[in-house]
Design a protein around this motif. Structure first.
Motif, PDB file in Angstrom:
ATOM      1  N   PRO A 150     -10.243   9.576  -3.987  1.00  0.00           N
ATOM      2  CA  PRO A 150     -11.718  10.205  -3.557  1.00  0.00           C
ATOM      3  C   PRO A 150     -11.542  11.597  -3.003  1.00  0.00           C
ATOM      4  O   PRO A 150     -10.238  11.900  -2.544  1.00  0.00           O
ATOM      5  N   THR A 151     -12.305  12.557  -2.904  1.00  0.00           N
ATOM      6  CA  THR A 151     -12.075  13.834  -2.445  1.00  0.00           C
ATOM      7  C   THR A 151     -12.744  13.735  -1.138  1.00  0.00           C
ATOM      8  O   THR A 151     -13.706  13.116  -0.581  1.00  0.00           O
ATOM      9  N   ILE A 152     -12.884  14.685  -0.454  1.00  0.00           N
ATOM     10  CA  ILE A 152     -13.249  14.700   0.921  1.00  0.00           C
ATOM     11  C   ILE A 152     -14.835  14.946   0.842  1.00  0.00           C
ATOM     12  O   ILE A 152     -15.595  14.730   1.712  1.00  0.00           O
ATOM     13  N   LYS A 178      -7.905  15.445  -0.975  1.00  0.00           N
ATOM     14  CA  LYS A 178      -7.875  14.143  -1.977  1.00  0.00           C
ATOM     15  C   LYS A 178      -6.709  13.408  -1.953  1.00  0.00           C
ATOM     16  O   LYS A 178      -5.596  13.383  -2.353  1.00  0.00           O
ATOM     17  N   ALA A 179      -7.273  12.243  -1.107  1.00  0.00           N
ATOM     18  CA  ALA A 179      -6.287  11.120  -0.695  1.00  0.00           C
ATOM     19  C   ALA A 179      -5.960  10.299  -1.736  1.00  0.00           C
ATOM     20  O   ALA A 179      -6.920  10.023  -2.529  1.00  0.00           O
ATOM     21  N   ALA A 180      -4.727   9.961  -1.926  1.00  0.00           N
ATOM     22  CA  ALA A 180      -4.451   8.804  -2.956  1.00  0.00           C
ATOM     23  C   ALA A 180      -4.005   7.369  -2.393  1.00  0.00           C
ATOM     24  O   ALA A 180      -3.262   7.837  -1.659  1.00  0.00           O
ATOM     25  N   ILE A 223       0.907  -0.950   0.033  1.00  0.00           N
ATOM     26  CA  ILE A 223      -0.118  -0.013  -0.106  1.00  0.00           C
ATOM     27  C   ILE A 223       0.848   1.006   0.119  1.00  0.00           C
ATOM     28  O   ILE A 223       1.601   1.315   0.789  1.00  0.00           O
ATOM     29  N   THR A 224       0.633   2.155  -0.781  1.00  0.00           N
ATOM     30  CA  THR A 224       1.032   3.633  -0.907  1.00  0.00           C
ATOM     31  C   THR A 224       0.224   4.634  -0.615  1.00  0.00           C
ATOM     32  O   THR A 224      -0.894   4.568  -1.458  1.00  0.00           O
ATOM     33  N   LEU A 225       0.538   5.482   0.359  1.00  0.00           N
ATOM     34  CA  LEU A 225      -0.497   6.512   0.618  1.00  0.00           C
ATOM     35  C   LEU A 225       0.020   7.795   0.195  1.00  0.00           C
ATOM     36  O   LEU A 225       1.201   8.140   0.526  1.00  0.00           O
ATOM     37  N   GLY A 226      -0.672   8.646  -0.503  1.00  0.00           N
ATOM     38  CA  GLY A 226      -0.412   9.982  -0.818  1.00  0.00           C
ATOM     39  C   GLY A 226      -1.298  11.010  -0.917  1.00  0.00           C
ATOM     40  O   GLY A 226      -2.427  10.761  -0.468  1.00  0.00           O
TER      41      GLY A 226
END
Length: 333
Positions: free
Chosen positions: A298-300, A280-282, A272-275
């Motif tokens: 997704p957007t907030i 707007k989390a990726a 898993i990579t979080l960015g």
């Protein structure tokens, strides 16, 4: 026990619903290779959306907790529990006890003392902005939480209040939600540390157990650790562990793993990579063995992704449609 919601995915283009559902067939040669590749792409897409959704579920409860830990029970009509009412919970699958007496590390205590007035103001403003942007989407959840909440607030040893909240409510479809949240603030009402557990149980037998801790750092960033166990009705499960940093400006960076479980045995581990940002989390899931990667953003305001970008070594990226049962409306039990 901690639990979550089912995620129904609609796979567009060449990814078939049969593959997503795990249907088996016996193609040969090139067809078999293509089928395996498509199945891997479908599963990776599903897992990216699932990781993203459970992360957003924890974000949502933290935003609700921020609204409800304003130290004014009269203003929102919440019953005030006594100190004896402090609750204790254990995150299923983690073995980590979560109690009202949250232990705030020396690092976090030192951080709150070192922050400037401008940094503290920026942290509070960012939290308010995020909560406002998600406000419409979270309205039903917030109202249910208020009706179903018991809250305690006690002075802590660094000049602020430590607030403990428990929630217990049911969605109209019969799915249940239970959570315990402990949030430690300084005298300026800046969050120093928090612990959250969520337990969701569905009528179809699915459960998801979530645990998250958050801790302030000297540069006004937050370190966030999360663990999730999602158990499907067939007994198979996914165990996700991740660590990320949320910078002073809201930028996200982090990594983790998702283990596909069959009983107590690990059938595969994917990365898993979080960015992205808090707005707007990726979330990217990569299956190194299948050489497949899927990214959702997704957007907030939406809270969930509507599509995933899927790539496989040697081929171009493909957009895949994903959907989720959000249990958007809830009522207090």
């Amino acid at each position: 026990m901690l639990t979550s919601r089912p995620i129904a995915f609609l796979i567009a283009g060449s990814l078939s619903l049969g593959m997503l559902a795990g249907c088996t067939s016996s193609p040969t040669g090139t067809n078999q290779n293509q089928s395996g590749s498509q199945s891997a792409r479908a599963q990776t897409s599903q897992e990216a959306a699932s990781v993203s959704q459970t992360d957003q579920s924890m974000n949502d409860m933290e935003m609700v907790g921020e609204q409800q830990s304003n130290f004014s029970t009269q203003a929102i009509g919440i019953p005030q529990a006594t100190a004896d009412g402090m609750v204790s919970a254990t995150a299923i699958g983690t073995g980590l006890p979560v109690t009202a007496n949250i232990e705030v590390s020396a690092t976090a205590k030192a951080a709150i003392l070192s922050l400037t007035a401008e940094q503290k103001a920026a942290l509070k403003q960012r939290t308010q902005t995020l909560t406002a942007r998600a406000g419409t989407r979270l309205q039903a959840l917030n109202e249910a939480a208020k009706k179903a909440m018991v809250r305690t607030s006690v002075a802590n040893d660094f000049g602020g209040q430590t607030v403990t909240m428990t929630f217990n409510f049911t969605a109209p479809n019969g799915n249940t939600h239970k959570s315990t949240m402990v949030r430690a603030y300084n005298g300026d009402k800046v969050l120093v540390a928090s612990t959250l557990t969520i337990s969701r149980s569905l009528k179809n037998g699915m459960t998801v157990n979530m645990l998250r801790t958050r801790e302030l750092q000297a540069d006004s960033s937050y370190k966030v650790h999360a663990e999730t166990t999602q158990t499907l009705p067939n007994g198979q499960s996914r165990v996700t562990i991740s660590d990320k940093t949320i910078s002073a400006t809201g930028a996200i960076s982090g990594t983790g793993t998702l283990k596909r479980m069959s009983g107590t045995s690990i059938s595969k581990t994917v990365n898993i990579t979080l960015g992205g940002t808090e707005e707007k989390a990726a979330t990217t899931v990569t299956d190194l063995e299948a050489q497949t990667s899927a990214k959702v953003e997704p957007t907030i305001e939406t809270g969930t992704a509507t599509s995933a970008t899927v790539t496989t070594a040697g081929s171009s990226a493909t957009e895949v449609t994903v959907g989720a049962d959000l249990d958007a409306t809830v009522t207090a039990s």
